[in-house]
Design an enzyme around this catalytic site. Structure first.
Site, PDB file in Angstrom:
ATOM      1  N   ASN A 163       0.844  -1.192   0.000  1.00 55.37           N
ATOM      2  CA  ASN A 163       0.000   0.000   0.000  1.00 55.37           C
ATOM      3  C   ASN A 163       0.880   1.243   0.000  1.00 55.37           C
ATOM      4  O   ASN A 163       1.932   1.270   0.637  1.00 55.37           O
ATOM      5  CB  ASN A 163      -0.911   0.025   1.232  1.00 55.37           C
ATOM      6  CG  ASN A 163      -1.662   1.337   1.386  1.00 55.37           C
ATOM      7  OD1 ASN A 163      -1.305   2.192   2.192  1.00 55.37           O
ATOM      8  ND2 ASN A 163      -2.701   1.521   0.591  1.00 55.37           N
TER       9      ASN A 163
ATOM     10  N   GLU B  60      -1.319   0.678  -5.144  1.00 53.33           N
ATOM     11  CA  GLU B  60      -1.316   2.043  -5.689  1.00 53.33           C
ATOM     12  C   GLU B  60      -0.110   2.318  -6.569  1.00 53.33           C
ATOM     13  O   GLU B  60      -0.194   3.112  -7.515  1.00 53.33           O
ATOM     14  CB  GLU B  60      -1.355   3.063  -4.547  1.00 53.33           C
ATOM     15  CG  GLU B  60      -2.675   3.139  -3.795  1.00 53.33           C
ATOM     16  CD  GLU B  60      -2.820   2.102  -2.713  1.00 53.33           C
ATOM     17  OE1 GLU B  60      -3.880   2.072  -2.059  1.00 53.33           O
ATOM     18  OE2 GLU B  60      -1.870   1.297  -2.524  1.00 53.33           O
TER      19      GLU B  60
ATOM     20  N   ASP C 107      -6.548  21.423   8.353  1.00 54.78           N
ATOM     21  CA  ASP C 107      -6.988  20.436   7.374  1.00 54.78           C
ATOM     22  C   ASP C 107      -7.620  21.108   6.156  1.00 54.78           C
ATOM     23  O   ASP C 107      -7.570  22.330   5.999  1.00 54.78           O
ATOM     24  CB  ASP C 107      -7.944  19.435   8.026  1.00 54.78           C
ATOM     25  CG  ASP C 107      -7.661  18.017   7.563  1.00 54.78           C
ATOM     26  OD1 ASP C 107      -7.458  17.823   6.355  1.00 54.78           O
ATOM     27  OD2 ASP C 107      -7.626  17.111   8.403  1.00 54.78           O
TER      28      ASP C 107
END
Length: 430
Positions: A138, A201, A249
């Site tokens: 991953n 990925e 964020d």
């Protein structure tokens, strides 16, 4: 990344900041002053390394990185995730890096972006790990708080890396990780895609690279990583949590302080005169890299409802997370409302969705506003869904995570289509 930087210098605006700047607030201030530019900071007070920012801060740059046009990005991502390409080329650390040694984060020019931040944050680090049971690899981006010269706090949400970490923790074992910083934008984009936990990925990235991608075999961990400027090797420690945050964020608001896992680093490698990639929190790079890979999820869901969907965009004004615009070729009355429901279900964080006809350019905010102005009758065309589960990033969300979602059907009526014809787009005035 360096080869792509040459393309950016030829085709886009690249600014080199020659004056000495500090990683504490000054780098971030300059990035905010040039939100759409590529910036290279040549002289950083706290480090001998350079900083690069902005390589993915427009759809045009991302499209160039994956050999597409802006409207083709969603299709290109779907193609790559549907047909990942195995990577055959693997080289050694020694073939790729000129400097190696014990991990020392003090050598890296890690910015502190805002004054209330928990500290200096690595924001463009791709974490590579393998499932302890299946060995599936991953790659995913995570924010990492510098705690010491060889320790990082890492924010992990419950997805693939979190699953690997919990499996290792049940076995009372650390999870080996490698952190790659300074990569080609296509590789960064692939690391943000939503694919099954059994997929890789990096193989998605290899499809973007037309099968030419190479990996670097790590030395102290059993992992391979993409070509990068800086490589860190270490382990996520089991049963150990420390405070992580605050951090700004996507919504340009502070995320809360949490108890998060800790990475213990062992080795560090970097290229000669390396470039440390810094992604500005809540900047366009942050929004686009997080949001673009979600557009195919919405597209596929809508396509199952309306086969004539044309395109989907998570808009920058909606933080590339909370607002979507969907373009369709309307066939029957009610199509727009069905699309709204499909889109809201496909991306649970979605808060507001607008559906428009294919004569509206969904990448143009003025066009979207025009559709609302001329094709929306509020009592018929606006859907309100109260008390729906929303995004944890939404400042309006209730403590239980619920919010109110809104869908706007801004498609023209099929009963009197001539009333909605856009003359300026239809008549040749020459």
């Amino acid at each position: 990344m360096r080869e792509f930087l040459k393309i950016l210098e030829d085709e886009f605006k690249v600014k080199r900041i020659e004056k000495e700047v500090s990683t504490r607030y000054e780098v971030s201030r300059i990035i905010k002053e040039h939100p759409r530019d590529v910036l290279i900071f040549e002289n950083v007070t706290e480090s001998d390394m350079r900083i690069v920012s902005g390589i993915c801060n427009t759809r045009e740059k991302i499209a160039r990185a994956i050999s597409a046009t802006v409207p083709e990005i969603t299709g290109k991502i779907m193609q790559a995730t549907d047909k990942p390409t195995p990577i055959k080329r693997v080289e050694t650390v020694g073939e790729n890096f000129q400097v190696s040694g014990e991990a020392n984060l003090g050598k890296l020019p890690v910015p502190t972006y805002y004054r209330k931040d928990g500290g200096a944050y690595i924001t463009a680090g791709v974490v590579v790990a393998k499932d302890p049971e299946t060995g599936v690899r991953n790659a995913s981006i995570h924010r990492m708080l510098v705690k010491d010269k060889d320790r990082l706090g890492i924010r992990i949400v419950p997805r693939n890396l979190y699953t690997y970490y919990k499996k290792a923790e049940k076995l009372d074992k650390p999870l080996e990780v490698a952190i790659a910083i300074g990569m080609h934008p296509a590789t960064l984009l692939a690391s943000c895609t939503s694919i099954p936990i059994t997929a890789d990925e990096l193989e998605v990235a290899n499809t973007f690279h037309n099968g030419s991608m190479k990996l670097v075999k790590c030395e102290t961990v059993d992992l391979e990583v993409p070509d990068c400027e800086i490589l860190l090797e270490g382990q996520i420690l089991p049963h150990e949590r420390e405070a992580e945050g605050p951090f700004v964020d996507l919504t340009d608001t502070y995320d809360v302080v949490r108890q998060e896992p800790v990475i213990q680093l062992e080795r560090m490698y970097y290229k000669e005169n390396p470039l440390f990639h810094a992604i500005m929190p809540a900047g366009y790079e942050h929004k686009l890299l997080q949001g673009l890979p979600q557009e195919p999820r919405i597209y596929r869901a809508v396509q199952n409802t309306i086969p004539t969907v044309k395109n989907v965009v998570l808009t920058e004004g909606g933080c590339c997370w909370l607002h979507a615009a969907v373009s369709i070729e309307k066939q029957t009355e009610g199509d727009g409302k069905n699309v709204i429901m499909a889109a809201l279900a496909a991306h649970p964080s979605l808060k507001h969705c607008i559906v428009v006809d294919d004569d509206i350019d969904i990448f143009n905010n003025e066009d979207l506003e025009y559709a609302i102005a001329t094709r929306v009758k509020g009592d018929d065309d606006i859907i309100i869904v109260p008390k729906a589960r929303g995004s944890s990033l939404d400042p309006c969300a209730q403590p239980d995570g619920t919010t109110t979602k809104v869908g706007v059907d801004a498609t023209r009526s099929l009963k009197e289509p001539e009333k909605f014809e856009r003359v300026s787009k239809m008549e040749d005035l020459e």
